[in-house]
Design a protein around this motif. Structure first.
Motif, mmCIF file in Angstrom:
data_model
loop_
_atom_site.group_PDB
_atom_site.id
_atom_site.type_symbol
_atom_site.label_atom_id
_atom_site.label_comp_id
_atom_site.label_asym_id
_atom_site.label_seq_id
_atom_site.Cartn_x
_atom_site.Cartn_y
_atom_site.Cartn_z
ATOM 1 N N GLU A 93 58.630 -55.285 -0.849
ATOM 2 C CA GLU A 93 57.926 -56.523 -0.468
ATOM 3 C C GLU A 93 56.409 -56.314 -0.414
ATOM 4 O OE1 GLU A 93 59.501 -59.523 2.793
ATOM 5 O OE2 GLU A 93 60.063 -57.458 3.306
ATOM 6 N N LEU A 94 56.007 -55.225 0.216
ATOM 7 C CA LEU A 94 54.587 -54.929 0.356
ATOM 8 C C LEU A 94 53.939 -54.695 -1.007
ATOM 9 C CD1 LEU A 94 54.948 -52.750 3.523
ATOM 10 C CD2 LEU A 94 53.469 -54.767 3.374
ATOM 11 N N ARG A 95 54.604 -53.926 -1.850
ATOM 12 C CA ARG A 95 54.056 -53.655 -3.185
ATOM 13 C C ARG A 95 53.951 -54.936 -4.008
ATOM 14 N NH1 ARG A 95 55.638 -48.018 -5.819
ATOM 15 N NH2 ARG A 95 54.607 -46.723 -4.269
ATOM 16 N N GLU A 96 54.976 -55.764 -3.923
ATOM 17 C CA GLU A 96 54.948 -57.025 -4.667
ATOM 18 C C GLU A 96 53.853 -57.956 -4.141
ATOM 19 O OE1 GLU A 96 59.023 -58.369 -4.498
ATOM 20 O OE2 GLU A 96 59.558 -57.190 -6.278
ATOM 21 N N ALA A 97 53.476 -57.797 -2.862
ATOM 22 C CA ALA A 97 52.389 -58.591 -2.266
ATOM 23 C C ALA A 97 51.023 -57.971 -2.567
ATOM 24 C CB ALA A 97 52.604 -58.717 -0.765
ATOM 25 N N GLY A 98 51.021 -56.851 -3.308
ATOM 26 C CA GLY A 98 49.768 -56.213 -3.695
ATOM 27 C C GLY A 98 49.219 -55.240 -2.663
ATOM 28 N N THR A 111 49.511 -54.523 15.044
ATOM 29 C CA THR A 111 49.922 -54.516 16.446
ATOM 30 C C THR A 111 51.297 -53.867 16.457
ATOM 31 O OG1 THR A 111 48.728 -56.566 16.919
ATOM 32 C CG2 THR A 111 50.429 -55.897 18.492
ATOM 33 N N PRO A 112 51.393 -52.644 17.013
ATOM 34 C CA PRO A 112 52.682 -51.938 17.003
ATOM 35 C C PRO A 112 53.811 -52.770 17.614
ATOM 36 C CG PRO A 112 50.926 -50.470 17.694
ATOM 37 C CD PRO A 112 50.342 -51.863 17.658
ATOM 38 N N LEU A 113 55.007 -52.598 17.071
ATOM 39 C CA LEU A 113 56.150 -53.363 17.542
ATOM 40 C C LEU A 113 56.432 -53.110 19.017
ATOM 41 C CD1 LEU A 113 58.553 -53.109 14.466
ATOM 42 C CD2 LEU A 113 56.756 -54.771 14.952
ATOM 43 N N VAL A 114 56.192 -51.890 19.496
ATOM 44 C CA VAL A 114 56.424 -51.571 20.904
ATOM 45 C C VAL A 114 55.489 -52.371 21.812
ATOM 46 C CG1 VAL A 114 54.875 -49.561 20.983
ATOM 47 C CG2 VAL A 114 56.810 -49.692 22.556
ATOM 48 N N LEU A 115 54.401 -52.888 21.244
ATOM 49 C CA LEU A 115 53.452 -53.716 22.001
ATOM 50 C C LEU A 115 53.613 -55.190 21.637
ATOM 51 C CD1 LEU A 115 50.243 -51.480 21.854
ATOM 52 C CD2 LEU A 115 51.981 -51.624 23.662
ATOM 53 N N SER A 116 54.826 -55.554 21.229
ATOM 54 C CA SER A 116 55.197 -56.932 20.884
ATOM 55 C C SER A 116 54.585 -57.428 19.583
ATOM 56 C CB SER A 116 54.855 -57.903 22.029
ATOM 57 O OG SER A 116 55.561 -57.540 23.186
ATOM 58 N N GLY A 117 54.223 -56.519 18.697
ATOM 59 C CA GLY A 117 53.751 -56.926 17.380
ATOM 60 C C GLY A 117 54.895 -57.509 16.569
ATOM 61 N N ALA A 118 54.557 -58.367 15.643
ATOM 62 C CA ALA A 118 55.563 -59.004 14.790
ATOM 63 C C ALA A 118 55.912 -58.091 13.619
ATOM 64 C CB ALA A 118 55.029 -60.334 14.268
ATOM 65 N N ASP A 119 57.191 -58.038 13.284
ATOM 66 C CA ASP A 119 57.633 -57.251 12.129
ATOM 67 C C ASP A 119 57.585 -58.139 10.889
ATOM 68 O OD1 ASP A 119 58.499 -55.151 10.613
ATOM 69 O OD2 ASP A 119 60.605 -55.377 11.167
ATOM 70 N N GLU A 120 56.354 -58.540 10.535
ATOM 71 C CA GLU A 120 56.129 -59.417 9.400
ATOM 72 C C GLU A 120 55.050 -58.824 8.509
ATOM 73 O OE1 GLU A 120 55.295 -63.274 11.029
ATOM 74 O OE2 GLU A 120 57.226 -63.362 12.067
ATOM 75 N N LEU A 121 55.046 -59.238 7.253
ATOM 76 C CA LEU A 121 54.108 -58.672 6.284
ATOM 77 C C LEU A 121 52.652 -58.801 6.714
ATOM 78 C CD1 LEU A 121 55.502 -59.541 2.738
ATOM 79 C CD2 LEU A 121 55.726 -57.438 4.055
ATOM 80 N N ASP A 122 52.292 -59.913 7.359
ATOM 81 C CA ASP A 122 50.884 -60.085 7.726
ATOM 82 C C ASP A 122 50.468 -59.217 8.908
ATOM 83 O OD1 ASP A 122 52.164 -61.543 9.708
ATOM 84 O OD2 ASP A 122 50.981 -63.360 9.419
#
Length: 158
Positions: A93-98, A111-122
């Motif tokens: 996904e990341l490679r296809e997004a450039g 924002t790390p996931l342990v600190l409530s960051g979103a697991d999204e490409l942005d």
């Protein structure tokens, strides 16, 4: 696009393997050296006993995956093992997004996931592997004894 194991890992030639896991000493069951780093920033390391461990940056845990290097090499041929720990669909996904990596970089959450960051490409960007591993080790060390759901307002980095 098809990915190989080389696409799912980074070259360790430009990584200071002697210090990479220094901020994870609190979680190590034994002294260990990195043997492989995934493009998503997790580390496989071999202990003095010969066992191979998985240092999970998201979960903040180091767990055994193989009793030795030969067993680990065999696991690298297992599609389920690779899918579960190397996240090929996210790398694709990341490679296809450039979004590509320079030498010594991994994909990391801004924002790390342990600190409530979103697991999204942005929320994912290329980051120096040493910084990525160090920051996660320090964060997980500081929050490891907190009850689930604790609101975190202050994290200090060395």
């Amino acid at each position: 696009m098809s990915l190989t194991l080389n696409d799912l890992t980074i070259n360790l030639d430009q990584v200071d393997c002697d210090t990479l896991l220094s901020d994870w000493a609190w979680a190590m069951p034994e002294p260990m050296q990195p043997v492989l780093v995934t493009a998503m920033g997790d580390v496989f390391a071999q202990g003095d006993s010969g066992a191979v461990y998985f240092a999970d940056m998201v979960e903040g845990k180091i767990t055994p995956v193989a009793e030795g290097r030969a067993e680990f090499e065999s696991l690298l041929q297992d599609p389920d093992f690779v899918t579960d720990l190397f996240f090929p669909s996210r790398v694709l996904e990341l490679r296809e997004a450039g979004v590509t990596l320079e030498p010594g970089q991994v994909y990391g959450h801004q924002t790390p996931l342990v600190l409530s960051g979103a697991d999204e490409l942005d929320n994912i960007e290329p980051i120096d592997v040493g910084v990525h591993v160090s920051v996660h080790g320090q964060i997980h060390d500081q929050v490891k004894d907190l009850p689930p759901g604790t609101v975190i307002t202050d994290i200090e980095f060395e």
